[in-house]
Design a protein around this motif. Structure first.
Motif, PDB file in Angstrom:
ATOM      1  N   SER A 193       0.826  -1.202   0.000  1.00 40.57           N
ATOM      2  CA  SER A 193       0.000   0.000   0.000  1.00 40.57           C
ATOM      3  C   SER A 193       0.863   1.255   0.000  1.00 40.57           C
ATOM      4  O   SER A 193       0.588   2.214  -0.730  1.00 40.57           O
ATOM      5  N   ASN A 194       1.913   1.255   0.793  1.00 42.58           N
ATOM      6  CA  ASN A 194       2.823   2.403   0.833  1.00 42.58           C
ATOM      7  C   ASN A 194       3.516   2.610  -0.506  1.00 42.58           C
ATOM      8  O   ASN A 194       3.702   3.743  -0.949  1.00 42.58           O
ATOM      9  N   LEU A 195       3.902   1.518  -1.154  1.00 39.88           N
ATOM     10  CA  LEU A 195       4.521   1.632  -2.480  1.00 39.88           C
ATOM     11  C   LEU A 195       3.555   2.228  -3.496  1.00 39.88           C
ATOM     12  O   LEU A 195       3.931   3.075  -4.306  1.00 39.88           O
ATOM     13  N   MET A 196       2.298   1.787  -3.443  1.00 38.20           N
ATOM     14  CA  MET A 196       1.295   2.327  -4.359  1.00 38.20           C
ATOM     15  C   MET A 196       1.112   3.825  -4.125  1.00 38.20           C
ATOM     16  O   MET A 196       0.967   4.584  -5.075  1.00 38.20           O
ATOM     17  N   ASP A 197       1.115   4.242  -2.859  1.00 36.30           N
ATOM     18  CA  ASP A 197       1.003   5.665  -2.550  1.00 36.30           C
ATOM     19  C   ASP A 197       2.156   6.451  -3.158  1.00 36.30           C
ATOM     20  O   ASP A 197       1.971   7.577  -3.629  1.00 36.30           O
ATOM     21  N   GLU A 198       3.351   5.891  -3.141  1.00 36.69           N
ATOM     22  CA  GLU A 198       4.511   6.566  -3.710  1.00 36.69           C
ATOM     23  C   GLU A 198       4.436   6.631  -5.235  1.00 36.69           C
ATOM     24  O   GLU A 198       4.840   7.619  -5.848  1.00 36.69           O
ATOM     25  N   ILE A 199       3.931   5.568  -5.839  1.00 39.08           N
ATOM     26  CA  ILE A 199       3.866   5.486  -7.303  1.00 39.08           C
ATOM     27  C   ILE A 199       2.792   6.406  -7.870  1.00 39.08           C
ATOM     28  O   ILE A 199       2.990   7.092  -8.869  1.00 39.08           O
ATOM     29  N   ILE A 200       1.644   6.392  -7.220  1.00 33.18           N
ATOM     30  CA  ILE A 200       0.511   7.167  -7.716  1.00 33.18           C
ATOM     31  C   ILE A 200       0.423   8.459  -6.927  1.00 33.18           C
ATOM     32  O   ILE A 200       0.248   8.446  -5.727  1.00 33.18           O
ATOM     33  N   ASN A 201       0.549   9.539  -7.624  1.00 33.11           N
ATOM     34  CA  ASN A 201       0.366  10.825  -6.953  1.00 33.11           C
ATOM     35  C   ASN A 201      -0.727  11.591  -7.675  1.00 33.11           C
ATOM     36  O   ASN A 201      -1.048  11.317  -8.819  1.00 33.11           O
ATOM     37  N   LEU A 202      -1.311  12.535  -6.999  1.00 27.83           N
ATOM     38  CA  LEU A 202      -2.454  13.247  -7.566  1.00 27.83           C
ATOM     39  C   LEU A 202      -2.132  13.970  -8.853  1.00 27.83           C
ATOM     40  O   LEU A 202      -3.009  14.150  -9.691  1.00 27.83           O
ATOM     41  N   SER A 203      -0.887  14.359  -9.050  1.00 29.65           N
ATOM     42  CA  SER A 203      -0.549  15.070 -10.278  1.00 29.65           C
ATOM     43  C   SER A 203      -0.722  14.183 -11.509  1.00 29.65           C
ATOM     44  O   SER A 203      -0.930  14.682 -12.605  1.00 29.65           O
ATOM     45  N   SER A 204      -0.670  12.876 -11.315  1.00 24.35           N
ATOM     46  CA  SER A 204      -0.852  11.977 -12.457  1.00 24.35           C
ATOM     47  C   SER A 204      -2.298  11.956 -12.929  1.00 24.35           C
ATOM     48  O   SER A 204      -2.607  11.437 -13.986  1.00 24.35           O
ATOM     49  N   PHE A 205      -3.207  12.526 -12.118  1.00 26.83           N
ATOM     50  CA  PHE A 205      -4.623  12.540 -12.484  1.00 26.83           C
ATOM     51  C   PHE A 205      -5.082  13.905 -12.970  1.00 26.83           C
ATOM     52  O   PHE A 205      -6.262  14.143 -13.128  1.00 26.83           O
ATOM     53  N   GLU A 206      -4.134  14.809 -13.223  1.00 26.17           N
ATOM     54  CA  GLU A 206      -4.505  16.117 -13.735  1.00 26.17           C
ATOM     55  C   GLU A 206      -5.115  15.963 -15.119  1.00 26.17           C
ATOM     56  O   GLU A 206      -4.785  15.047 -15.865  1.00 26.17           O
ATOM     57  N   GLU A 207      -5.988  16.889 -15.448  1.00 29.31           N
ATOM     58  CA  GLU A 207      -6.631  16.832 -16.752  1.00 29.31           C
ATOM     59  C   GLU A 207      -5.613  16.940 -17.879  1.00 29.31           C
ATOM     60  O   GLU A 207      -4.711  17.772 -17.841  1.00 29.31           O
ATOM     61  N   SER A 208      -5.788  16.108 -18.859  1.00 27.41           N
ATOM     62  CA  SER A 208      -4.905  16.195 -20.019  1.00 27.41           C
ATOM     63  C   SER A 208      -5.364  17.337 -20.916  1.00 27.41           C
ATOM     64  O   SER A 208      -6.482  17.848 -20.808  1.00 27.41           O
ATOM     65  N   GLU A 209      -4.499  17.780 -21.820  1.00 19.54           N
ATOM     66  CA  GLU A 209      -4.822  18.840 -22.756  1.00 19.54           C
ATOM     67  C   GLU A 209      -6.039  18.451 -23.602  1.00 19.54           C
ATOM     68  O   GLU A 209      -6.871  19.262 -23.925  1.00 19.54           O
ATOM     69  N   GLU A 210      -6.133  17.181 -23.961  1.00 20.63           N
ATOM     70  CA  GLU A 210      -7.239  16.699 -24.788  1.00 20.63           C
ATOM     71  C   GLU A 210      -8.569  16.936 -24.081  1.00 20.63           C
ATOM     72  O   GLU A 210      -9.543  17.391 -24.684  1.00 20.63           O
ATOM     73  N   ILE A 211      -8.634  16.653 -22.804  1.00 18.57           N
ATOM     74  CA  ILE A 211      -9.871  16.835 -22.046  1.00 18.57           C
ATOM     75  C   ILE A 211     -10.158  18.321 -21.874  1.00 18.57           C
ATOM     76  O   ILE A 211     -11.306  18.747 -21.991  1.00 18.57           O
ATOM     77  N   LYS A 212      -9.143  19.123 -21.625  1.00 24.29           N
ATOM     78  CA  LYS A 212      -9.331  20.568 -21.427  1.00 24.29           C
ATOM     79  C   LYS A 212      -9.893  21.234 -22.681  1.00 24.29           C
ATOM     80  O   LYS A 212     -10.642  22.188 -22.610  1.00 24.29           O
ATOM     81  N   ASN A 213      -9.537  20.721 -23.863  1.00 21.90           N
ATOM     82  CA  ASN A 213      -9.950  21.343 -25.120  1.00 21.90           C
ATOM     83  C   ASN A 213     -11.338  20.920 -25.606  1.00 21.90           C
ATOM     84  O   ASN A 213     -11.776  21.349 -26.643  1.00 21.90           O
ATOM     85  N   ARG A 214     -12.010  20.135 -24.860  1.00 17.65           N
ATOM     86  CA  ARG A 214     -13.360  19.684 -25.285  1.00 17.65           C
ATOM     87  C   ARG A 214     -14.389  20.730 -25.021  1.00 17.65           C
ATOM     88  O   ARG A 214     -14.444  21.505 -24.216  1.00 17.65           O
TER      89      ARG A 214
END
Length: 56
Positions: free
Chosen positions: A35-56
């Motif tokens: 669980s701790n490793l997963m927390d380190e691997i996945i951070n909230l910045s990886s879920f930021e909106e992509s440019e493709e989604i922003k341009n819709r």
């Protein structure tokens, strides 16, 4: 050294399900570590909106 549960079960003449049921408390430390490793691997910045989604 990590040994697969299926190997341990075969050596003691049991099933992996029984090994997990009887010895589950021994795996808790591994679950916390995973669980701790997963927390380190996945951070909230990886879920930021992509440019493709922003341009819709």
């Amino acid at each position: 050294m990590k040994i697969p549960v299926s190997t341990v079960a075969a050596l003691v003449g049991d099933t992996p399900e029984t090994i997990y049921k009887v010895y589950a408390h021994l795996f808790e430390k591994d679950e916390v570590h995973a669980s701790n490793l997963m927390d380190e691997i996945i951070n909230l910045s990886s879920f930021e909106e992509s440019e493709e989604i922003k341009n819709r």
